[in-house]
Motif scaffolding. Structure first.
Motif, PDB file in Angstrom:
ATOM      1  N   SER A  12      47.391  69.467  50.284  1.00  0.00           N
ATOM      2  CA  SER A  12      46.946  68.164  50.783  1.00  0.00           C
ATOM      3  C   SER A  12      46.752  67.134  49.678  1.00  0.00           C
ATOM      4  O   SER A  12      46.967  65.940  49.896  1.00  0.00           O
ATOM      5  CB  SER A  12      45.648  68.318  51.588  1.00  0.00           C
ATOM      6  OG  SER A  12      44.572  68.740  50.760  1.00  0.00           O
ATOM      7  N   ASP A  13      46.365  67.564  48.464  1.00  0.00           N
ATOM      8  CA  ASP A  13      46.126  66.586  47.406  1.00  0.00           C
ATOM      9  C   ASP A  13      47.360  66.326  46.534  1.00  0.00           C
ATOM     10  O   ASP A  13      47.297  65.600  45.547  1.00  0.00           O
ATOM     11  CB  ASP A  13      44.925  66.989  46.540  1.00  0.00           C
ATOM     12  CG  ASP A  13      45.166  68.221  45.655  1.00  0.00           C
ATOM     13  OD1 ASP A  13      46.321  68.665  45.527  1.00  0.00           O
ATOM     14  OD2 ASP A  13      44.173  68.740  45.105  1.00  0.00           O
ATOM     15  N   GLY A  14      48.494  66.940  46.901  1.00  0.00           N
ATOM     16  CA  GLY A  14      49.744  66.684  46.196  1.00  0.00           C
ATOM     17  C   GLY A  14      50.019  67.583  45.004  1.00  0.00           C
ATOM     18  O   GLY A  14      51.100  67.507  44.398  1.00  0.00           O
ATOM     19  N   SER A  15      49.090  68.460  44.661  1.00  0.00           N
ATOM     20  CA  SER A  15      49.269  69.320  43.499  1.00  0.00           C
ATOM     21  C   SER A  15      50.384  70.347  43.710  1.00  0.00           C
ATOM     22  O   SER A  15      51.084  70.719  42.759  1.00  0.00           O
ATOM     23  CB  SER A  15      47.954  70.043  43.164  1.00  0.00           C
ATOM     24  OG  SER A  15      46.947  69.123  42.828  1.00  0.00           O
ATOM     25  N   GLU A  50      53.218  69.997  45.463  1.00  0.00           N
ATOM     26  CA  GLU A  50      54.527  69.343  45.277  1.00  0.00           C
ATOM     27  C   GLU A  50      54.787  69.061  43.800  1.00  0.00           C
ATOM     28  O   GLU A  50      55.916  69.227  43.312  1.00  0.00           O
ATOM     29  CB  GLU A  50      54.588  68.047  46.075  1.00  0.00           C
ATOM     30  CG  GLU A  50      55.992  67.458  46.190  1.00  0.00           C
ATOM     31  CD  GLU A  50      56.937  68.352  46.981  1.00  0.00           C
ATOM     32  OE1 GLU A  50      58.102  68.487  46.552  1.00  0.00           O
ATOM     33  OE2 GLU A  50      56.510  68.915  48.014  1.00  0.00           O
ATOM     34  N   LYS A  51      53.757  68.661  43.078  1.00  0.00           N
ATOM     35  CA  LYS A  51      53.915  68.403  41.647  1.00  0.00           C
ATOM     36  C   LYS A  51      54.306  69.674  40.906  1.00  0.00           C
ATOM     37  O   LYS A  51      55.136  69.652  39.995  1.00  0.00           O
ATOM     38  CB  LYS A  51      52.621  67.826  41.074  1.00  0.00           C
ATOM     39  CG  LYS A  51      52.325  66.399  41.504  1.00  0.00           C
ATOM     40  CD  LYS A  51      51.020  65.904  40.898  1.00  0.00           C
ATOM     41  CE  LYS A  51      50.718  64.472  41.328  1.00  0.00           C
ATOM     42  NZ  LYS A  51      49.411  63.992  40.788  1.00  0.00           N
ATOM     43  N   ALA A  52      53.708  70.799  41.296  1.00  0.00           N
ATOM     44  CA  ALA A  52      54.015  72.074  40.644  1.00  0.00           C
ATOM     45  C   ALA A  52      55.445  72.508  40.945  1.00  0.00           C
ATOM     46  O   ALA A  52      56.143  73.037  40.072  1.00  0.00           O
ATOM     47  CB  ALA A  52      53.027  73.148  41.092  1.00  0.00           C
ATOM     48  N   VAL A  53      55.907  72.280  42.164  1.00  0.00           N
ATOM     49  CA  VAL A  53      57.292  72.596  42.525  1.00  0.00           C
ATOM     50  C   VAL A  53      58.253  71.769  41.690  1.00  0.00           C
ATOM     51  O   VAL A  53      59.216  72.282  41.100  1.00  0.00           O
ATOM     52  CB  VAL A  53      57.536  72.355  44.032  1.00  0.00           C
ATOM     53  CG1 VAL A  53      59.022  72.411  44.346  1.00  0.00           C
ATOM     54  CG2 VAL A  53      56.795  73.392  44.870  1.00  0.00           C
ATOM     55  N   ASP A  54      58.008  70.463  41.608  1.00  0.00           N
ATOM     56  CA  ASP A  54      58.898  69.571  40.854  1.00  0.00           C
ATOM     57  C   ASP A  54      58.927  69.940  39.374  1.00  0.00           C
ATOM     58  O   ASP A  54      59.992  69.931  38.739  1.00  0.00           O
ATOM     59  CB  ASP A  54      58.451  68.119  41.016  1.00  0.00           C
ATOM     60  CG  ASP A  54      58.672  67.584  42.422  1.00  0.00           C
ATOM     61  OD1 ASP A  54      59.455  68.203  43.175  1.00  0.00           O
ATOM     62  OD2 ASP A  54      58.046  66.570  42.781  1.00  0.00           O
TER      63      ASP A  54
END
Length: 281
Positions: A251-254, A256-260
Protein backbone atom coordinates in the motif's frame (compact mmCIF):
# COMPACT_ATOMS: atom_id res chain seq x y z
CA UNK A 1 2.05 -3.03 22.32
CA UNK A 2 4.34 -1.27 19.88
CA UNK A 3 7.93 -2.49 19.96
CA UNK A 4 10.63 0.10 20.64
CA UNK A 5 14.20 0.44 21.87
CA UNK A 6 14.66 0.62 25.63
CA UNK A 7 17.55 2.50 27.23
CA UNK A 8 18.50 3.49 30.75
CA UNK A 9 16.87 6.86 30.14
CA UNK A 10 13.50 5.21 29.64
CA UNK A 11 13.30 3.22 32.86
CA UNK A 12 9.88 4.60 33.61
CA UNK A 13 8.54 3.39 30.28
CA UNK A 14 10.11 -0.02 30.86
CA UNK A 15 8.54 -0.28 34.28
CA UNK A 16 5.15 0.54 32.82
CA UNK A 17 5.61 -2.09 30.09
CA UNK A 18 6.60 -4.74 32.63
CA UNK A 19 3.61 -3.85 34.76
CA UNK A 20 1.30 -4.25 31.77
CA UNK A 21 2.82 -7.65 31.02
CA UNK A 22 2.34 -8.76 34.61
CA UNK A 23 -1.31 -7.82 34.32
CA UNK A 24 -1.81 -10.32 31.53
CA UNK A 25 -0.30 -8.74 28.39
CA UNK A 26 1.16 -11.50 26.18
CA UNK A 27 1.97 -9.73 22.93
CA UNK A 28 5.21 -11.23 21.54
CA UNK A 29 7.48 -9.93 18.84
CA UNK A 30 8.85 -11.90 15.91
CA UNK A 31 11.91 -13.18 17.76
CA UNK A 32 9.95 -14.86 20.51
CA UNK A 33 11.93 -12.68 22.91
CA UNK A 34 12.37 -8.99 23.58
CA UNK A 35 12.77 -7.93 19.97
CA UNK A 36 14.64 -4.68 19.41
CA UNK A 37 14.76 -4.12 23.16
CA UNK A 38 18.37 -4.30 24.30
CA UNK A 39 19.61 -4.64 20.70
CA UNK A 40 18.64 -8.29 20.29
CA UNK A 41 18.73 -9.66 16.77
CA UNK A 42 16.23 -11.51 14.65
CA UNK A 43 17.43 -14.35 12.41
CA UNK A 44 15.88 -14.52 8.95
CA UNK A 45 16.55 -17.23 6.36
CA UNK A 46 17.40 -16.17 2.82
CA UNK A 47 19.23 -17.48 -0.23
CA UNK A 48 22.85 -16.41 -0.66
CA UNK A 49 23.29 -17.28 -4.34
CA UNK A 50 20.36 -15.82 -6.28
CA UNK A 51 21.06 -12.37 -7.79
CA UNK A 52 18.01 -10.14 -7.64
CA UNK A 53 16.41 -12.46 -5.06
CA UNK A 54 18.88 -13.14 -2.27
CA UNK A 55 22.60 -12.63 -2.74
CA UNK A 56 25.53 -12.30 -0.37
CA UNK A 57 27.83 -9.70 -1.91
CA UNK A 58 31.65 -9.96 -1.79
CA UNK A 59 31.75 -7.27 0.92
CA UNK A 60 29.42 -9.30 3.15
CA UNK A 61 26.31 -7.20 2.53
CA UNK A 62 23.07 -8.62 1.11
CA UNK A 63 20.92 -7.64 -1.85
CA UNK A 64 17.81 -8.79 -3.67
CA UNK A 65 14.04 -8.58 -3.62
CA UNK A 66 13.69 -11.15 -0.84
CA UNK A 67 16.25 -9.22 1.22
CA UNK A 68 14.24 -6.01 0.73
CA UNK A 69 11.02 -7.77 1.72
CA UNK A 70 12.64 -9.35 4.78
CA UNK A 71 14.15 -6.03 5.87
CA UNK A 72 10.83 -4.21 5.48
CA UNK A 73 8.92 -6.87 7.41
CA UNK A 74 11.51 -6.91 10.20
CA UNK A 75 11.25 -3.13 10.52
CA UNK A 76 7.49 -3.38 10.91
CA UNK A 77 8.09 -5.94 13.67
CA UNK A 78 10.36 -3.54 15.53
CA UNK A 79 13.86 -4.29 14.22
CA UNK A 80 16.37 -1.96 12.63
CA UNK A 81 18.47 -3.20 9.72
CA UNK A 82 21.53 -3.71 11.95
CA UNK A 83 19.50 -6.04 14.19
CA UNK A 84 18.82 -8.49 11.36
CA UNK A 85 21.01 -11.57 11.04
CA UNK A 86 20.56 -13.18 7.64
CA UNK A 87 21.11 -16.93 7.65
CA UNK A 88 21.66 -18.98 4.50
CA UNK A 89 18.83 -21.50 4.11
CA UNK A 90 19.20 -23.77 1.13
CA UNK A 91 16.07 -25.19 -0.45
CA UNK A 92 16.45 -28.69 0.97
CA UNK A 93 16.86 -27.40 4.54
CA UNK A 94 14.17 -24.74 4.80
CA UNK A 95 11.59 -26.79 6.69
CA UNK A 96 14.22 -28.17 9.08
CA UNK A 97 15.65 -24.71 9.76
CA UNK A 98 12.23 -23.52 10.91
CA UNK A 99 11.54 -26.64 12.96
CA UNK A 100 14.92 -26.34 14.72
CA UNK A 101 14.41 -22.68 15.43
CA UNK A 102 17.51 -21.65 13.47
CA UNK A 103 15.54 -18.74 12.02
CA UNK A 104 12.29 -17.01 12.89
CA UNK A 105 11.06 -16.87 9.31
CA UNK A 106 12.31 -17.57 5.79
CA UNK A 107 12.14 -15.32 2.72
CA UNK A 108 13.90 -17.40 0.06
CA UNK A 109 11.95 -17.83 -3.21
CA UNK A 110 9.88 -20.25 -1.13
CA UNK A 111 6.91 -21.39 -3.24
CA UNK A 112 3.77 -22.25 -1.32
CA UNK A 113 2.44 -25.75 -2.02
CA UNK A 114 0.29 -28.30 -0.23
CA UNK A 115 3.19 -30.57 0.69
CA UNK A 116 5.14 -27.77 2.37
CA UNK A 117 2.05 -26.51 4.17
CA UNK A 118 1.96 -29.78 6.06
CA UNK A 119 5.29 -28.85 7.67
CA UNK A 120 5.33 -25.04 7.89
CA UNK A 121 2.94 -22.11 7.90
CA UNK A 122 3.14 -19.39 5.26
CA UNK A 123 2.52 -15.66 5.28
CA UNK A 124 1.79 -14.05 1.93
CA UNK A 125 2.16 -14.75 -0.91
CA UNK A 126 4.26 -11.65 -1.66
CA UNK A 127 5.21 -12.46 -5.29
CA UNK A 128 3.70 -14.51 -8.09
CA UNK A 129 6.43 -15.89 -10.36
CA UNK A 130 6.28 -18.30 -13.30
CA UNK A 131 8.67 -20.81 -14.79
CA UNK A 132 10.17 -19.20 -17.88
CA UNK A 133 13.12 -19.37 -20.28
CA UNK A 134 16.17 -17.14 -20.45
CA UNK A 135 17.95 -16.84 -23.81
CA UNK A 136 20.40 -14.50 -25.49
CA UNK A 137 18.92 -11.16 -26.49
CA UNK A 138 19.57 -11.86 -30.18
CA UNK A 139 18.47 -15.50 -30.10
CA UNK A 140 15.86 -16.73 -32.58
CA UNK A 141 13.89 -18.34 -29.75
CA UNK A 142 10.48 -16.74 -29.36
CA UNK A 143 8.66 -19.61 -27.67
CA UNK A 144 9.41 -22.84 -25.89
CA UNK A 145 8.87 -25.01 -28.95
CA UNK A 146 11.83 -23.29 -30.62
CA UNK A 147 14.08 -25.21 -28.23
CA UNK A 148 13.58 -28.49 -30.08
CA UNK A 149 17.03 -29.61 -31.19
CA UNK A 150 18.72 -26.97 -29.03
CA UNK A 151 20.57 -27.22 -25.72
CA UNK A 152 18.64 -26.49 -22.54
CA UNK A 153 20.49 -26.05 -19.28
CA UNK A 154 19.42 -28.36 -16.48
CA UNK A 155 20.60 -27.70 -12.92
CA UNK A 156 21.39 -30.87 -11.01
CA UNK A 157 18.41 -31.82 -8.86
CA UNK A 158 16.01 -29.46 -10.63
CA UNK A 159 12.88 -30.60 -12.45
CA UNK A 160 12.41 -27.36 -14.42
CA UNK A 161 14.24 -28.46 -17.57
CA UNK A 162 12.42 -31.78 -17.66
CA UNK A 163 9.18 -29.84 -17.36
CA UNK A 164 10.10 -28.01 -20.59
CA UNK A 165 10.79 -31.31 -22.37
CA UNK A 166 7.55 -32.82 -21.13
CA UNK A 167 5.33 -29.86 -22.02
CA UNK A 168 6.72 -27.85 -24.95
CA UNK A 169 10.03 -29.06 -26.38
CA UNK A 170 10.37 -32.85 -26.28
CA UNK A 171 13.42 -32.78 -28.57
CA UNK A 172 15.43 -30.31 -26.49
CA UNK A 173 18.84 -31.57 -25.41
CA UNK A 174 19.37 -31.33 -21.66
CA UNK A 175 22.79 -30.18 -20.47
CA UNK A 176 23.35 -30.63 -16.74
CA UNK A 177 25.23 -27.99 -14.73
CA UNK A 178 25.84 -27.69 -11.00
CA UNK A 179 24.09 -24.34 -10.50
CA UNK A 180 22.32 -21.42 -12.14
CA UNK A 181 25.47 -19.30 -12.28
CA UNK A 182 27.12 -22.01 -14.37
CA UNK A 183 24.07 -22.16 -16.61
CA UNK A 184 24.18 -18.41 -17.19
CA UNK A 185 27.88 -18.62 -18.02
CA UNK A 186 27.09 -21.45 -20.45
CA UNK A 187 24.36 -19.36 -22.01
CA UNK A 188 26.74 -16.45 -22.42
CA UNK A 189 29.39 -18.62 -24.07
CA UNK A 190 26.93 -20.41 -26.35
CA UNK A 191 27.37 -23.82 -24.74
CA UNK A 192 23.63 -23.85 -24.06
CA UNK A 193 20.79 -22.05 -25.80
CA UNK A 194 18.44 -21.52 -22.86
CA UNK A 195 18.08 -21.72 -19.10
CA UNK A 196 14.83 -22.38 -17.31
CA UNK A 197 13.63 -21.70 -13.76
CA UNK A 198 11.39 -19.09 -12.08
CA UNK A 199 11.20 -15.88 -14.11
CA UNK A 200 12.05 -13.82 -11.04
CA UNK A 201 15.34 -15.71 -10.63
CA UNK A 202 16.11 -15.41 -14.35
CA UNK A 203 15.38 -11.68 -14.24
CA UNK A 204 17.70 -11.31 -11.28
CA UNK A 205 20.60 -12.82 -13.21
CA UNK A 206 19.82 -10.83 -16.35
CA UNK A 207 19.71 -7.60 -14.34
CA UNK A 208 23.31 -7.96 -13.11
CA UNK A 209 25.60 -5.24 -14.43
CA UNK A 210 27.86 -7.74 -16.19
CA UNK A 211 24.90 -9.20 -18.10
CA UNK A 212 22.79 -6.11 -18.84
CA UNK A 213 21.38 -6.21 -22.35
CA UNK A 214 22.74 -9.69 -23.10
CA UNK A 215 19.67 -11.81 -22.25
CA UNK A 216 15.90 -11.77 -22.53
CA UNK A 217 13.02 -13.70 -21.00
CA UNK A 218 10.89 -15.55 -23.52
CA UNK A 219 7.62 -15.08 -21.63
CA UNK A 220 6.50 -18.68 -21.20
CA UNK A 221 4.40 -19.23 -18.07
CA UNK A 222 4.88 -22.91 -17.42
CA UNK A 223 3.86 -22.81 -13.76
CA UNK A 224 2.61 -20.51 -11.02
CA UNK A 225 5.08 -20.02 -8.17
CA UNK A 226 3.50 -18.22 -5.19
CA UNK A 227 6.39 -17.01 -3.03
CA UNK A 228 5.50 -17.08 0.65
CA UNK A 229 7.30 -16.34 3.90
CA UNK A 230 7.83 -19.57 5.81
CA UNK A 231 7.12 -19.62 9.55
CA UNK A 232 7.33 -22.45 12.07
CA UNK A 233 4.20 -24.58 12.04
CA UNK A 234 1.63 -23.29 14.50
CA UNK A 235 3.10 -19.80 14.91
CA UNK A 236 -0.01 -18.04 13.70
CA UNK A 237 0.78 -14.85 15.63
CA UNK A 238 3.93 -14.29 13.57
CA UNK A 239 2.08 -15.14 10.34
CA UNK A 240 -0.55 -12.48 11.14
CA UNK A 241 2.10 -9.84 11.90
CA UNK A 242 4.00 -10.58 8.70
CA UNK A 243 0.82 -10.43 6.62
CA UNK A 244 0.03 -7.01 8.08
CA UNK A 245 3.54 -5.86 7.21
CA UNK A 246 3.25 -7.17 3.64
CA UNK A 247 -0.06 -5.38 3.13
CA UNK A 248 1.57 -2.13 4.24
CA UNK A 249 4.56 -2.72 1.97
CA UNK A 250 2.21 -2.92 -1.01
CA UNK A 251 0.00 0.00 0.00
CA UNK A 252 2.83 2.47 0.67
CA UNK A 253 4.60 1.72 -2.63
CA UNK A 254 7.65 -0.01 -1.15
CA UNK A 255 6.81 -3.31 -2.83
CA UNK A 256 6.77 -1.80 -6.33
CA UNK A 257 10.01 0.08 -5.65
CA UNK A 258 11.70 -3.16 -4.59
CA UNK A 259 10.51 -4.93 -7.76
CA UNK A 260 11.80 -2.12 -9.99
CA UNK A 261 15.14 -1.93 -8.20
CA UNK A 262 15.88 -5.64 -8.37
CA UNK A 263 14.27 -6.76 -11.61
CA UNK A 264 13.81 -3.59 -13.66
CA UNK A 265 17.06 -3.77 -15.68
CA UNK A 266 15.90 -7.14 -17.11
CA UNK A 267 12.57 -5.69 -18.29
CA UNK A 268 10.81 -8.20 -16.07
CA UNK A 269 7.06 -8.01 -16.61
CA UNK A 270 6.07 -8.93 -13.08
CA UNK A 271 2.58 -9.79 -11.96
CA UNK A 272 0.81 -7.25 -9.73
CA UNK A 273 1.32 -7.72 -6.02
CA UNK A 274 -0.74 -10.76 -4.99
CA UNK A 275 -3.48 -10.55 -2.42
CA UNK A 276 -2.50 -11.86 0.97
CA UNK A 277 -3.82 -15.38 1.51
CA UNK A 278 -4.73 -15.92 -2.14
CA UNK A 279 -2.61 -18.65 -3.80
CA UNK A 280 -2.92 -18.80 -7.59
CA UNK A 281 -3.11 -22.39 -8.80
Amino acid sequence: MKLRKVTAASAAVLALALSATACGGDDKDASGGSGSSGGEKIKIGIKYDQPGIGLKEPDGSFSGFDVDVATYVAKQLGYDADQIEFVETKSADRENALARGDVKFIVASYSINDERKQKVDFAGPYLLAHQDLLVKADADIAKGADLNGKNLCSVTGSTSAQNVKDKIAPKANLREYSGYSECVAGLQSGAVDALTTDDSILAGFAAQDKYKGQFKLVGEKLSNENYGIGVKKGDTATVDKINTALEKMVSDGSWEKAVDANFGPANYENEPAPKIGVVVK
